[in-house]
Structure formats: C-alpha cells, structure tokens
Design an enzyme around this catalytic site. Structure first.
Site, PDB file in Angstrom:
ATOM      1  N   ARG A 100      76.463 -26.299  32.407  1.00 20.79           N
ATOM      2  CA  ARG A 100      75.805 -26.807  33.589  1.00 20.79           C
ATOM      3  C   ARG A 100      74.725 -25.964  33.965  1.00 20.79           C
ATOM      4  NH1 ARG A 100      76.160 -30.674  37.465  1.00 20.79           N
ATOM      5  NH2 ARG A 100      76.613 -30.000  39.479  1.00 20.79           N
TER       6      ARG A 100
ATOM      7  N   THR B  58      74.145 -39.775  35.404  1.00 20.19           N
ATOM      8  CA  THR B  58      74.996 -39.106  34.688  1.00 20.19           C
ATOM      9  C   THR B  58      75.523 -40.078  33.767  1.00 20.19           C
ATOM     10  OG1 THR B  58      75.616 -37.527  36.759  1.00 20.19           O
ATOM     11  CG2 THR B  58      77.366 -37.876  34.777  1.00 20.19           C
TER      12      THR B  58
ATOM     13  N   THR C  29      74.520 -34.924  32.588  1.00 19.45           N
ATOM     14  CA  THR C  29      73.519 -35.671  33.787  1.00 19.45           C
ATOM     15  C   THR C  29      72.358 -34.746  33.784  1.00 19.45           C
ATOM     16  OG1 THR C  29      73.865 -35.861  35.862  1.00 19.45           O
ATOM     17  CG2 THR C  29      74.756 -33.936  35.428  1.00 19.45           C
TER      18      THR C  29
ATOM     19  N   ASN D  36      71.616 -35.424  37.326  1.00 24.23           N
ATOM     20  CA  ASN D  36      72.038 -35.772  38.480  1.00 24.23           C
ATOM     21  C   ASN D  36      71.523 -37.232  38.811  1.00 24.23           C
ATOM     22  OD1 ASN D  36      73.228 -35.270  40.949  1.00 24.23           O
ATOM     23  ND2 ASN D  36      71.411 -34.517  41.969  1.00 24.23           N
TER      24      ASN D  36
ATOM     25  N   ASP E 122      73.082 -30.704  44.105  1.00 23.81           N
ATOM     26  CA  ASP E 122      74.357 -30.411  44.135  1.00 23.81           C
ATOM     27  C   ASP E 122      74.924 -29.398  44.723  1.00 23.81           C
ATOM     28  OD1 ASP E 122      75.329 -32.977  42.938  1.00 23.81           O
ATOM     29  OD2 ASP E 122      75.506 -32.172  40.819  1.00 23.81           O
TER      30      ASP E 122
ATOM     31  N   SER F 155      79.785 -29.259  40.617  1.00 25.69           N
ATOM     32  CA  SER F 155      79.861 -30.588  39.989  1.00 25.69           C
ATOM     33  C   SER F 155      81.218 -31.503  40.174  1.00 25.69           C
ATOM     34  CB  SER F 155      79.749 -30.601  38.492  1.00 25.69           C
ATOM     35  OG  SER F 155      79.854 -31.684  37.668  1.00 25.69           O
TER      36      SER F 155
ATOM     37  N   GLY G 287      78.849 -41.130  38.238  1.00 31.89           N
ATOM     38  CA  GLY G 287      79.176 -41.552  39.350  1.00 31.89           C
ATOM     39  C   GLY G 287      79.278 -40.693  40.732  1.00 31.89           C
ATOM     40  N   GLY G 288      78.560 -39.415  40.512  1.00 35.71           N
ATOM     41  CA  GLY G 288      78.477 -38.378  41.455  1.00 35.71           C
ATOM     42  C   GLY G 288      79.973 -37.991  42.195  1.00 35.71           C
TER      43      GLY G 288
HETATM   44  N1  GLY Z   1      75.481 -34.260  39.498  1.00 39.32           N
HETATM   45  C1  GLY Z   1      76.598 -34.950  39.611  1.00 39.32           C
HETATM   46  C2  GLY Z   1      77.793 -33.959  39.432  1.00 39.32           C
HETATM   47  O1  GLY Z   1      77.611 -33.215  38.501  1.00 39.32           O
HETATM   48  O2  GLY Z   1      78.737 -34.181  39.898  1.00 39.32           O
END
Ligand code: GLY
Length: 580
Positions: free
Chosen positions: A113, A391, A409, A411, A433, A462, A483-484
């Site tokens: 990340r 993502t 991702t 984002n 995020d 995330s 899908g966020g």
């Molecule tokens: N950027 C979306 C996530 O990491 O959940």
C-alpha cells in the site's frame, strides 16, 4: 581469403546479426512462447488459470505459467503488463495487497500500500478555517502517496519467484515500447479524460494518453516510450530502478513542479510489508483475506461470521428478507470500519474484538427481522460521484496449485491524473483514502476519524479485499474486485453466491450486485439487480433504495466439484480469463 573478401564477409555477418536482433526484438512477443491455452470470459481448465482486467495482461500471465513460471512469476508479469495496457488502474505509481496460498506451506499476505509522505500532516487538505480544500486530495501532485507497487512485486518475487525478474518485465516492456491496439472502451475513456489530463500535466504535447491531432479510436496503437524506459530501468536495477536513480529523480521533479510533497527520502525508505492474513471460517470453508491497512479482510470476515447465523440460501438469492439481512449486517460492519480501522502500525486496531464471535452475535441480535435500523445522521451524499471506482484485481492459479489474489490501485480512474514527465506513468490519488477531516466523507462516501487520520509514513485505510478460500484443506476459490467502498460487499456477495446460492463462478461473478455502507443510508442496487416487487417490500420495511451503475468487476477462479478450474472475468468490463 583476400583482405577485401574478409571485410566483405565481416560486413555481411554484422549486418545479418543486426537484422536478426532487430527482427527478434520487433516480432518476439516476449521471452515467453505460447503453446496452448483457452481464453474467454469464462474458461474451464485442468491445471492453471489467470483472470485479469485486460486480455493482453491475462495472456502475458498464462504464457509465463506455460513456460514454467509459478503463480508469483505470473503475478509480477501481469502486474507490470497491466501498468501498460490498463493505465486507468494497473500501475507502477500506486499500491495494493497480495494474498498468496502456496500449494504446500503457509498462506502469506503482502502489503504494498502507498504511504503518506514524510511531510504529510493531519490537516494538510484543510484551509486556514479548517474547511476541506475541494479536490486537493483527489487530483494533482498533492493527492499522491508514496507508491508501493514496484517494491511489492520485487519483494514477492525475491521470496517466491522462480524465473528472472528481467524476463517477467519483458512482456510489459514490449507492450509499452512497440504498443498495443486499444479497445473501444479505452479509446472512449482516453477521449473523455483528454481535457482533465491536459489540465493536470505540465507539457500537453507529451501526455501518453492524449492525442492532440485527433480523437482516439478503437484499434489505434498506444505506444508508451517513456514508460518502456522506466520498465527497462526496473528490469536492470530492480527496486532501485524505480525508487532511486533516474525514475526517482523524474518523480521528485514532477512533485516539485506542482507543489507535491514526495521527496527522494520517501522513495528510498519505502518497503512493502509482510502481514498476518485475516483467517476465518464460513460454513466449513476457510477464508484468507487482507488485514490492516486494508479494512477488507476484517469487514469481510465480520459479514461472513454474522451471515452464518442466517439460512441465506434457503431465504433465496435477492429475496427481500435476504437483502434486508445483508443490509443490516453491512450497516453495522461499515460503522465499525469508520470508527476502528486504520493502519495498525499507527493505530491500535481492535481486530480480535471486531472478529469475536460473541460480539458479532450481539450485533446479529440487534437486527430486527422485519424493519430497517436507522443509520443516525444520514448524510445527503450523492453517490453518483464523478470519479470512477477504478482499482483492479487479478486472480492466478499455477500448474502446481499455488494461488495468488492481488488487488491493486491508483485509487480513482487514472489516479491523480498526473503523469511523471519523462517516466510515462500515472501517480495515484490514494491520499483521499485517508480521513481528511472527521465526519467528511471521502470520494466513496466513506467516513473516518482518528484511526484513519493522516500521519507521515502511515498507510491510508483501504477496502481492497484480495481473498482465497480453502475447502477440506484444498484450494477452493480465488477472488477479488475493484470498486472503492463496494469492494468488500462485492467479494462478500460473490462468496455467498457460490456457497449459499450454489452458483458456478460465471454466475456468481455476473449476477446483479447490491451495496450498503451504513452512510449514506441507501441500499444501492445495480440497475435491474432487484425487481420492483422486492423493492416495494424493502421500502415497506423502512429501507431507502437508490439505483446506481455497475458495482465492481470481479475476476475469480473456482475449483469446481469436478476438480476443474473455472475462471470468470466480469462481463462488466474487458476482463478476461485464460487457462490450460
Ligand atoms: N483506493 C480504494 C481502496 O484502497 O479501497
């Protein structure tokens, strides 16, 4: 032989050699040769499978396995290929998470990340009055966290890979250097973003996805020479080819040109981290998923453990009572997420409490079987936001049965919209995020507080949920999605579809999805996911319903009852499976 003839002979030899090198450079797909695999939206295979968001990346992955590579080799090749052929979300300028289940050995999870830069601070997106500066965490150099993807790939490869890194990046290099024909979806998308890219980049004449002479159209070949050179530097120098030297210098220069705060020290300090996966059981199936700084694993396990209290299969797929119960569980899980989840290196995440059977049972007891709970202080958030929930996820099983599940991702679609000039890749807008201010939702409408407040070197929370399931000690499913905020509920539904509703992989992936996230207090179904009669029942139970566009793009693999691998690419995108 006369001197003249020797010179002539040498001249022809050298010319021949140059020609052979040129032809092999131009025509060889990669160092990997394709023998025999099947490909499509849904593929059944005996031995190995790759499913990703783009056919070119899927082919690269399956060819690596055909040529003796293992799942981690294929993962590295797919990841770099997606950075070239799927630039809206595939990346080297972002980050992600990996769950790896070797056929014999411990399940591992890797966190690559992005991190907040050293100069980041809690109120960095607020003005002098404490108001959020609109858009600052979403576009432009200030929106970026320190990228983790290259470190993640190289660290995973160092531990588990079997083929040379250089060879695994070669297909991506080729795709960038020689180009590839873009799909209709991509052409439309690049045209759509043209003005946005021009607004956020220094030199409008050199933006990889912008054509100034005319609009993009399907079949146009996208060549990315600067990106190819960046990939070459990674091929040659590994992690240092990105976090040091020319690539790092170009990245820092890009930041400096636009008030970004990532410095060379941020890059040289970046390390991916091995984490303990979240492990649980759902109706006799063992589930491995990603722990903090992703909320995905904990939230998914909370949902599954609560679901085990209800006969969801008997209640039926997308029946009002089933949707009501799922909604009530989701409401509670997303409330916990907002309060308790953040980067465990900076915040004490009460993981054991959140996953405690007694606690989850008490949450289940709060659920009224006939009436919706009120999510207090419902925000009038418009879920039809402009940013797409990009993502991307890919699932891989190799010919010995090793499985890897990766979600990655930058984002939202095309991340910060900023290309690193001269290096050809997009930077993420992952800083969004974080919770920029308590009570203010991020682009996905997600709320947060102290647990996910910005701090130097912290990883932003995330929802990514790469997951692997195991049944009777054997691999059962590899699953994940973009899908966020909807990632968690999409993975949850895919698992329910298979385990509770007896669907095969293609059905589980393609069937309609529904989402609820506590606040805003709406059930969000995809168009036509639930019928009018069911909607009426749900409304009479006190639920508000707001139809929305596609939710998620699940790319998954199931080991079916016959022992075959069933790979399914989500019909909502260009997603593609290949196996042999
Ligand atoms: N950027 C979306 C996530 O990491 O959940």
């Amino acid at each position: 032989m006369s001197t003249k003839r020797i010179y002539s002979y040498q001249f022809h030899m050298v010319r021949g050699l140059i020609l052979v090198v040129f032809i092999s450079q131009f025509f060889a797909c990669s160092v990997f040769e394709s023998k025999n695999y099947k490909e499509g939206k849904t593929v059944f295979a005996n031995k190995a499978m790759v499913v990703s968001a783009h056919p070119e990346a899927t082919r690269v992955g399956i060819e690596v396995i055909e040529n003796g590579g293992n799942a981690i080799d294929a993962m590295v090749a797919v990841h770099f290929a997606l950075a070239v052929v799927y630039p809206s979300a595939g990346n080297i300028g972002g980050g992600g998470f990996m769950i790896y289940r070797p056929v014999d050995g411990e399940v591992a999870s890797l966190d690559f990340r992005e991190k907040a830069p050293l100069a980041a601070f809690e109120e960095m997106y607020q003005d002098e009055n404490g108001e959020i500066i609109e858009g600052l965490s979403l576009a432009g150099p200030m929106a970026s966290g320190v990228p983790g993807s290259v470190a993640g790939m190289i660290q995973a490869h160092g531990k588990y890979g079997s083929l040379p890194l250089k060879d695994l990046i070669a297909p991506a290099y080729k795709l960038a250097d020689k180009g590839f024909p873009i799909t209709e979806k991509q052409a439309n998308n690049y045209n759509h973003y043209k003005t946005v890219f021009i607004a956020h980049n220094q030199d409008s004449t050199n933006i990889p996805l912008v054509r100034l002479d005319r609009e993009w159209k399907e079949g146009d070949v996208l060549v990315q020479k600067d990106l190819a050179m960046t990939l070459k530097r990674i091929q040659e120098d590994g992690q240092d080819g990105f976090y040091k030297g020319e690539t790092a210098a170009l990245l820092v220069a890009e930041m400096k040109a636009g008030n970004g705060i990532i410095e060379l020290e941020d890059l040289t300090k970046y390390k991916a981290k091995w984490r303990t996966p979240i492990v649980g059981d759902y109706r006799g199936v063992k589930v491995y998923s990603m722990g903090p700084p992703s909320s995905g694993g904990i939230a998914l396990m909370q949902l599954l453990k609560m679901s085990a209290h209800f006969p969801l299969g008997d209640l039926g797929f997308h029946q009002a009572e089933t949707i009501h119960l799922m909604t009530e569980m989701e409401r509670r899980v997303y409330a916990d997420r907002a309060e308790h989840l953040g980067d465990a290196d900076f915040w004490e995440v009460p993981k054991d409490d959140l996953l405690d059977d007694g606690y989850l049972e008490s949450r289940v007891r709060q659920i009224n079987s006939t009436y919706a709970t009120d999510s207090e202080e419902v925000l009038a958030m418009n879920f039809d936001h402009q940013e797409s929930e990009e993502t991307t996820h890919y699932s891989i099983v190799d010919s010995t049965g090793n499985a890897v599940s990766v979600t990655t991702t930058i984002n939202s679609g095309y991340g910060s919209k900023v290309f690193v000039t001269g290096a050809g890749f997009l930077m993420n807008n992952e800083m969004d995020d974080f919770s920029s201010k308590p009570g203010v939702p991020n682009v996905y409408g997600l709320l947060g507080g102290k647990a996910n407040a910005i701090q130097a070197e912290k990883r932003m929370l995330s929802a990514m949920t790469p997951t692997i399931l195991e049944k009777e000690g054997k691999l059962f499913m590899v699953v994940g999605t973009p899908g966020g905020s909807t990632i968690i509920t999409s993975v949850y539904q895919t698992i329910l579809n298979v385990i509770d509703h007896d669907m095969n992989m293609a059905e589980a992936v393609s069937s309609g999805r529904i989402h609820h996230q506590w606040k805003p207090n709406f059930i969000f179904p995809e168009k036509d996911a639930i019928d009018e009669a069911t909607k009426s029942i749900l409304e009479s139970m006190g639920h508000s319903i707001k139809e929305r566009g596609n939710i998620g793009r699940v790319d998954a693999i199931l080991v079916n009852a016959e022992g075959l691998l069933e790979g399914a690419g989500d019909p909502r995108g260009d997603d593609w499976a290949a196996g042999f």
